[in-house]
Scaffold this motif. Structure first.
Motif, PDB file in Angstrom:
ATOM      1  N   UNK A 178      64.490 -55.985 -13.640  1.00  0.00           N
ATOM      2  CA  UNK A 178      63.937 -55.704 -12.140  1.00  0.00           C
ATOM      3  C   UNK A 178      63.782 -54.247 -12.625  1.00  0.00           C
ATOM      4  N   UNK A 179      64.230 -53.361 -13.013  1.00  0.00           N
ATOM      5  CA  UNK A 179      64.492 -52.433 -12.937  1.00  0.00           C
ATOM      6  C   UNK A 179      63.293 -51.881 -12.671  1.00  0.00           C
ATOM      7  N   UNK A 180      63.322 -50.122 -10.856  1.00  0.00           N
ATOM      8  CA  UNK A 180      62.163 -49.653 -11.171  1.00  0.00           C
ATOM      9  C   UNK A 180      61.366 -49.203 -12.301  1.00  0.00           C
ATOM     10  N   UNK A 181      59.741 -49.585 -12.102  1.00  0.00           N
ATOM     11  CA  UNK A 181      59.204 -48.597 -13.257  1.00  0.00           C
ATOM     12  C   UNK A 181      59.584 -46.835 -13.850  1.00  0.00           C
ATOM     13  N   UNK A 182      59.897 -46.329 -11.840  1.00  0.00           N
ATOM     14  CA  UNK A 182      60.268 -45.019 -12.362  1.00  0.00           C
ATOM     15  C   UNK A 182      61.783 -44.778 -12.994  1.00  0.00           C
ATOM     16  N   UNK A 183      62.719 -45.570 -13.115  1.00  0.00           N
ATOM     17  CA  UNK A 183      63.853 -45.302 -13.421  1.00  0.00           C
ATOM     18  C   UNK A 183      63.691 -45.538 -15.050  1.00  0.00           C
ATOM     19  N   UNK A 184      63.125 -46.771 -15.143  1.00  0.00           N
ATOM     20  CA  UNK A 184      62.672 -47.309 -16.809  1.00  0.00           C
ATOM     21  C   UNK A 184      62.246 -45.610 -17.966  1.00  0.00           C
ATOM     22  N   UNK A 185      61.102 -44.850 -17.043  1.00  0.00           N
ATOM     23  CA  UNK A 185      60.442 -43.712 -17.624  1.00  0.00           C
ATOM     24  C   UNK A 185      61.423 -42.734 -17.530  1.00  0.00           C
ATOM     25  N   UNK A 186      62.616 -42.789 -16.612  1.00  0.00           N
ATOM     26  CA  UNK A 186      63.405 -41.126 -17.293  1.00  0.00           C
ATOM     27  C   UNK A 186      64.526 -42.253 -18.425  1.00  0.00           C
ATOM     28  N   UNK A 187      64.424 -43.109 -17.850  1.00  0.00           N
ATOM     29  CA  UNK A 187      65.736 -43.127 -19.533  1.00  0.00           C
ATOM     30  C   UNK A 187      64.331 -43.371 -20.258  1.00  0.00           C
ATOM     31  N   UNK A 188      63.457 -43.758 -20.575  1.00  0.00           N
ATOM     32  CA  UNK A 188      63.136 -43.425 -22.378  1.00  0.00           C
ATOM     33  C   UNK A 188      63.028 -42.171 -22.411  1.00  0.00           C
ATOM     34  N   UNK A 189      63.078 -41.005 -21.350  1.00  0.00           N
ATOM     35  CA  UNK A 189      62.955 -39.897 -21.874  1.00  0.00           C
ATOM     36  C   UNK A 189      64.296 -39.473 -22.097  1.00  0.00           C
ATOM     37  N   UNK A 190      65.096 -39.859 -21.006  1.00  0.00           N
ATOM     38  CA  UNK A 190      66.166 -39.237 -21.648  1.00  0.00           C
ATOM     39  C   UNK A 190      66.623 -39.472 -23.261  1.00  0.00           C
ATOM     40  N   UNK A 207      62.183 -38.671 -12.168  1.00  0.00           N
ATOM     41  CA  UNK A 207      60.842 -38.252 -12.946  1.00  0.00           C
ATOM     42  C   UNK A 207      60.032 -38.286 -10.901  1.00  0.00           C
ATOM     43  N   UNK A 208      59.662 -36.836 -10.563  1.00  0.00           N
ATOM     44  CA  UNK A 208      59.415 -36.346  -9.659  1.00  0.00           C
ATOM     45  C   UNK A 208      57.929 -36.984  -9.156  1.00  0.00           C
ATOM     46  N   UNK A 209      57.234 -37.563 -10.153  1.00  0.00           N
ATOM     47  CA  UNK A 209      55.795 -38.028  -9.852  1.00  0.00           C
ATOM     48  C   UNK A 209      55.296 -39.464 -10.414  1.00  0.00           C
ATOM     49  N   UNK A 210      55.261 -40.058 -10.282  1.00  0.00           N
ATOM     50  CA  UNK A 210      53.901 -41.158 -11.333  1.00  0.00           C
ATOM     51  C   UNK A 210      52.736 -41.691 -10.621  1.00  0.00           C
ATOM     52  N   UNK A 211      51.474 -40.509 -10.594  1.00  0.00           N
ATOM     53  CA  UNK A 211      50.755 -40.137  -9.678  1.00  0.00           C
ATOM     54  C   UNK A 211      49.021 -40.804 -10.766  1.00  0.00           C
ATOM     55  N   UNK A 212      48.579 -41.684 -10.683  1.00  0.00           N
ATOM     56  CA  UNK A 212      46.958 -42.116 -11.650  1.00  0.00           C
ATOM     57  C   UNK A 212      45.817 -40.897 -11.032  1.00  0.00           C
ATOM     58  N   UNK A 213      45.379 -40.130 -12.500  1.00  0.00           N
ATOM     59  CA  UNK A 213      44.869 -39.010 -12.531  1.00  0.00           C
ATOM     60  C   UNK A 213      43.603 -39.182 -11.495  1.00  0.00           C
ATOM     61  N   UNK A 214      43.095 -38.287 -10.724  1.00  0.00           N
ATOM     62  CA  UNK A 214      41.768 -38.553  -9.943  1.00  0.00           C
ATOM     63  C   UNK A 214      40.541 -38.769 -11.029  1.00  0.00           C
ATOM     64  N   UNK A 215      38.852 -39.523 -10.291  1.00  0.00           N
ATOM     65  CA  UNK A 215      38.012 -38.477 -11.192  1.00  0.00           C
ATOM     66  C   UNK A 215      37.651 -39.290 -12.804  1.00  0.00           C
TER      67      UNK A 215
END
Length: 331
Positions: free
Chosen positions: A216-228, A247-255
């Protein structure tokens, strides 16, 4: 893999009480079904995270040969026909020398007060020491109703079976344990036996998480852990404790066309001194590029989508001892 993970929050790791208080039974469970929380404790680098991953059958906690890799209470969910075992992998319990160390110990102690049973991990390839006795004393203060299972980890690193037997005898003298189980997460030795033992001490009750959910870990926490985790590879001994990732932001690329999505992930890696920043970046940015490449492949596997990973290294002077900076970094 991404479909099996909860994305209920994008913030930091929540206390166990906050997570469990929001749970409701999931559907009907067969008679005699068991469900509950088990906490793994041990001194730093005792193999808790590797064992958690082996039991869950998927990577939910980062691993490293460096002590104090785990900095949050990471929850992994084991699904069985007869039970649901929620494992809580905690930071290594130790005598702290920084404010960060004190707060990591607070995470462990808070978790210990809320779980149904405790697994005390001790590596077979190292002699029992002051750290193990320190933890045994902490566990002795728990209510008598809390079962404590002694787990001798890393038995694959001990070639002599007599040494394993001798270590088991030493462990038995360390405390009043309900069970003692030797395991090797790397070789899957007795991992299933340990799961059976842990489940046998859970209370009866319905499942608490949907089938197939692994954490149930939030995805941003998991991403930060993988980088670390990627940043910890090959660094000098003094650097691992000084690394923090946000993790400062996770945003889908527009267009982008629907069949070619791209997720922009912007991450800050914090260190305590300019000299450490130079180590992380490497000559001509070579090391940071390697960290980004290894982390990106793991993040894409986690999220199930292509990722553009934008890494920046910043200095946050003595953040391990600064309450304001610790809060900003999520501790």
């Amino acid at each position: 893999m991404a479909a099996s993970r909860s994305t209920r929050s994008s913030g930091g790791s929540r206390p166990l009480a906050a997570a469990s208080s929001n749970l409701v039974p999931v559907g009907e469970s067969p008679p005699g079904y068991r469900a509950g929380f088990a906490c793994f404790v041990g001194r730093p680098n005792a193999g808790k995270s590797t064992l958690t991953n082996a039991l869950v059958g998927s990577k939910v906690a980062i691993t490293s040969g460096r002590p104090q890799t785990t900095r949050h209470a990471i929850r992994g969910i084991v699904h069985r026909d007869d039970a649901q075992l929620i494992l809580v992998d905690t930071p290594g319990l130790h005598r702290p020398r920084t404010l960060l160390g004190q707060r990591l110990n607070d995470v462990v102690r808070a978790t210990l007060s809320e779980v149904d049973l405790v697994g005390f991990c001790m590596p077979a390839d190292e002699p029992l020491g002051r750290g193990d006795r320190f933890i045994a004393e902490e566990l002795a203060r728990l209510p008598k109703r809390t079962p404590i299972i002694a787990i001798l980890t890393k038995t694959d690193k001990v070639a002599d079976h007599d040494r394993v037997g001798a270590r088991l005898l030493e462990v038995a003298k360390l405390g009043d344990f309900h069970d003692i189980v030797p395991v090797s997460a790397v070789r899957s030795f007795q991992v299933d036996v340990l799961a059976d033992v842990l489940v046998s001490h859970l209370p009866t009750g319905p499942a608490l998480y949907p089938d197939g959910e692994l954490t149930d870990e939030p995805e941003q926490v998991m991403v930060a852990e993988l980088v670390r985790e990627a940043a910890l590879e090959g660094v000098r001994d003094e650097l691992p404790h000084s690394l923090a990732v946000v993790v400062e932001e996770m945003i889908p690329r527009e267009d982008r066309p629907a069949d070619r999505p791209l997720l922009d992930v912007r991450v800050h890696v914090f260190v305590e001194r300019p000299s450490q920043k130079a180590i992380v970046i490497g000559a001509g940015g070579s090391r940071l590029k390697d960290v980004g490449s290894r982390a990106r492949s793991q993040i894409e596997a986690l999220l199930g989508t292509p990722v553009f990973l934008d890494l920046h290294v910043k200095v946050a002077k003595d953040w391990q001892r600064d309450p304001r900076q610790l809060r900003r970094l999520g501790f």
